[in-house]
Design a protein around this motif. Structure first.
Motif, PDB file in Angstrom:
ATOM      1  N   SER A 362       0.865  -1.518  -0.022  1.00  0.00           N
ATOM      2  CA  SER A 362       0.021   0.133   0.022  1.00  0.00           C
ATOM      3  C   SER A 362       0.808   1.124  -0.088  1.00  0.00           C
ATOM      4  O   SER A 362       0.533   2.506  -0.755  1.00  0.00           O
ATOM      5  CB  SER A 362      -0.888   0.058   1.181  1.00  0.00           C
ATOM      6  OG  SER A 362      -0.417  -0.068   2.486  1.00  0.00           O
ATOM      7  N   CYS A 365       1.962   1.985  -3.569  1.00  0.00           N
ATOM      8  CA  CYS A 365       0.937   2.615  -4.351  1.00  0.00           C
ATOM      9  C   CYS A 365       0.603   3.979  -4.065  1.00  0.00           C
ATOM     10  O   CYS A 365       0.362   4.795  -5.032  1.00  0.00           O
ATOM     11  CB  CYS A 365      -0.569   1.830  -3.972  1.00  0.00           C
ATOM     12  SG  CYS A 365      -0.712  -0.001  -4.734  1.00  0.00           S
ATOM     13  N   TRP A 397      -2.868  12.357  -0.424  1.00  0.00           N
ATOM     14  CA  TRP A 397      -1.752  11.282  -0.518  1.00  0.00           C
ATOM     15  C   TRP A 397      -1.034  11.418   0.724  1.00  0.00           C
ATOM     16  O   TRP A 397      -0.384  10.475   1.312  1.00  0.00           O
ATOM     17  CB  TRP A 397      -1.051  11.208  -1.818  1.00  0.00           C
ATOM     18  CG  TRP A 397      -1.911  10.842  -3.046  1.00  0.00           C
ATOM     19  CD1 TRP A 397      -2.197  11.606  -4.142  1.00  0.00           C
ATOM     20  CD2 TRP A 397      -2.405   9.699  -3.169  1.00  0.00           C
ATOM     21  NE1 TRP A 397      -2.948  10.780  -4.799  1.00  0.00           N
ATOM     22  CE2 TRP A 397      -3.378   9.656  -4.377  1.00  0.00           C
ATOM     23  CE3 TRP A 397      -2.947   8.364  -2.287  1.00  0.00           C
ATOM     24  CZ2 TRP A 397      -4.084   8.621  -4.963  1.00  0.00           C
ATOM     25  CZ3 TRP A 397      -3.692   7.452  -2.801  1.00  0.00           C
ATOM     26  CH2 TRP A 397      -4.273   7.639  -3.955  1.00  0.00           C
ATOM     27  N   CYS A 404      -1.012   3.525   5.799  1.00  0.00           N
ATOM     28  CA  CYS A 404      -0.654   2.365   5.254  1.00  0.00           C
ATOM     29  C   CYS A 404       0.722   2.124   6.115  1.00  0.00           C
ATOM     30  O   CYS A 404       1.103   1.041   6.051  1.00  0.00           O
ATOM     31  CB  CYS A 404      -0.329   2.970   3.902  1.00  0.00           C
ATOM     32  SG  CYS A 404      -1.626   3.236   2.707  1.00  0.00           S
ATOM     33  N   CYS A 464      10.037   5.248  -4.159  1.00  0.00           N
ATOM     34  CA  CYS A 464       9.244   4.310  -4.651  1.00  0.00           C
ATOM     35  C   CYS A 464      10.164   2.926  -5.209  1.00  0.00           C
ATOM     36  O   CYS A 464       9.561   2.067  -5.050  1.00  0.00           O
ATOM     37  CB  CYS A 464       8.726   5.034  -6.058  1.00  0.00           C
ATOM     38  SG  CYS A 464       7.463   6.270  -5.862  1.00  0.00           S
TER      39      CYS A 464
END
Length: 536
Positions: A362, A365, A397, A404, A464
């Motif tokens: 998560s 994402c 976000w 998360c 990422c």
């Protein structure tokens, strides 16, 4: 589930876990246990208040005009070292944690670390320049790891087995209480036009430590540490008082005591009580690898951007009003607390590997989506046509990140570490986790402002990429520890025969109704179980 698979020592019969689960009386109906838990909150769980307060305070003070002017508007590397000095101080203290814990026990280690943090907070508030401020933060950082390692261990070692996972998970939740407190204080002092705007929050950082100094000696000492120190009668009394409400004939406590004593005996027979033990066997090396990677993951998953540089992130999308930034600071801190508390209670429902995998997947994402929205928001700002949709998405976000992250890296961190490491190496193992966590925190807090200044939104891509690695590592390397007591997990990676020996000691009490015996520890760390000193 695939991946790491079951470990050999975890296959033994979990008798104590079954006995604990058969106890249907809730903790709040047990006066002694209730007293213990209420005392654990300010003395042990409150320790993470200081860490949360620090991260939010540094985040918030960078928005305060008087702090900016007093320290000459720090930028780049100076700004990074001011934030990172806390972690650098923590790194410097780590070699001493195992020694201090072994010699003085959990309570006195907490007391000593708290005194150091009070000194650091006082110097921080009286700083006359940036150099003195950095030194004060080094001192603050030097005191915190001893408290964290000792407190997280003490919670796990004192708690009744049924509630232990929730209590160790709530340990990190106090971090968010500290964040909210700091955010609220800094928001309240933001409009003060004197240096008190930043000095008041700096001095108030000592408050949690003063609370620990005042109350920690009212806690009992860890029964595991007492057994290791040959103070076995005291250890049994602690278990009787808090796990059996004073009933010395409790079958559960007799079995629990037999398991603790036998397991620690076996551990000490194969331990030199040194840092070398962490690499002595394949099982220890795997624990060390998992702990080091977990330390990196808790800091290199992008959380330090929000914790330390939220003001910079908001400024990059055109949100420069200091009041707006402080409001977002307070809102994120409150949201993180809500998420942290909710997730802490999920540890009784979901297995550890499932939660860690849900966390990492998560997070990836969220970070991918955040990177895209950040690029669009900055592009709109640079073109002179603000992209309000992208701005809102970016803030969304940032808020979505918290639940998360909390699923694994907040709720489970110390629960998992306490379960992963056997008693003999627990303080050193958690200290090793702290080493990698603090080094990672030092690196990211130092590099984050430089990366944001030089490559803007592209800096988020590095996180990422690292999150992809985290998913793979968790899947292949993390063992399952759900639903076992600490002693049932002590030989997780070792020969099943060792775990079975501890089970046999419990069976003698539960099945054959033999009285547990108290063995005498001899110098050198081994325990003579053949000599019966006293019947319990």
């Amino acid at each position: 589930m695939g991946g790491a698979g079951p470990a050999s020592g975890a296959d033994s019969d979990p008798i104590i876990t079954r006995l604990a689960n058969e106890d249907k009386v809730r903790w709040y109906r047990k006066p002694n246990l209730r007293y213990l838990y209420f005392l654990l909150f300010p003395t042990c769980m409150g320790i993470e208040l200081t860490s949360g307060f620090d991260s939010q305070m540094i985040n918030a003070l960078q928005i305060v005009p008087t702090w900016i002017s007093y320290f000459g508007n720090p930028q780049g590397s100076l700004k990074g070292i001011i934030a990172a000095a806390y972690s650098l101080g923590a790194i410097l203290s780590l070699p001493f944690i195992g020694i201090v814990n072994d010699k003085f026990g959990r309570r006195w280690s907490i007391l000593g670390g708290s005194v150091i943090m009070v000194i650091g907070a006082l110097i921080q508030g009286f700083s006359v320049n940036a150099g003195m401020y950095v030194v004060a933060r080094l001192i603050l950082g030097f005191g915190i790891p001893t408290c964290i390692v000792s407190a997280s261990s003490l919670i796990g070692e004192l708690a009744y087995p049924k509630e232990r996972p929730v209590l160790t998970s709530l340990f990190n939740v106090a971090y968010f209480v500290g964040q909210i407190t700091a955010a609220g204080i800094c928001f309240g002092t933001n409009n003060i036009t004197t240096n008190m705007a930043w000095q008041i929050p700096s001095w108030l950082q000592m408050c949690p430590s003063l609370l620990q100094i005042a109350l920690v000696l009212f806690l009992p000492e860890s029964p595991r540490w007492l057994v290791q120190q040959d103070r076995v009668e005291e250890a049994f009394d602690v278990l009787v008082t808090y796990h059996a409400e004073g009933d010395r004939e409790s079958e559960f406590v007799k079995a629990e005591f037999a398991q603790i004593q036998t397991t620690i005996t076996l551990e000490l027979e194969n331990s030199k009580r040194s840092w070398g033990d962490l690499i002595a066997t394949a099982g220890m090396r795997r624990r060390m690898l998992i702990s080091s990677m977990l330390g990196l993951f808790t800091q290199w998953s992008g959380n330090t951007l929000i914790s330390y540089y939220l003001g910079d992130l908001l400024g990059m999308i055109g949100k420069n009003d200091s009041v707006f930034k402080q409001q977002i600071n307070v809102a994120t801190a409150c949201w993180q607390l809500v998420c942290g508390v909710i997730v802490a209670f999920l540890v009784l429902k979901f297995r550890r590997r499932q939660m860690y995998l849900a966390c990492t997947i998560s997070l990836l994402c969220v970070y991918v989506a955040w990177t895209i929205s950040m690029e669009r928001a900055i592009a709109g700002k640079d073109s002179g046509n603000p992209n309000n949709a992208a701005n809102v998405a970016t803030i969304f976000w940032i808020f979505a990140y918290s639940p998360c992250y909390n699923i694994g890296y907040n709720a489970l961190t110390y629960t998992y570490l306490v379960e992963l490491w056997p008693f003999a190496e627990r303080s050193r193992g958690i200290a090793f986790f702290q080493l990698f966590g603090r080094m990672a925190n030092f690196f990211t807090t130092f590099v984050n402002p430089i990366g944001l200044a030089n490559v803007s939104w592209r800096y988020l891509i590095s996180y990422c990429c690292f999150l992809v690695f985290e998913i793979a590592f968790v899947y292949f390397m993390f063992p399952e520890t759900f639903g076992r007591t600490l002693e049932e997990l002590a030989f997780l990676f070792e020969d099943k025969a060792l775990a079975d020996e501890a089970v046999h000691a419990v069976e003698k009490v539960v099945v054959h109704h033999e009285e547990p015996t108290i063995g005498k520890t001899v110098s050198g760390g081994n325990v003579e179980t053949s000599e019966v000193v006293q019947k319990v």
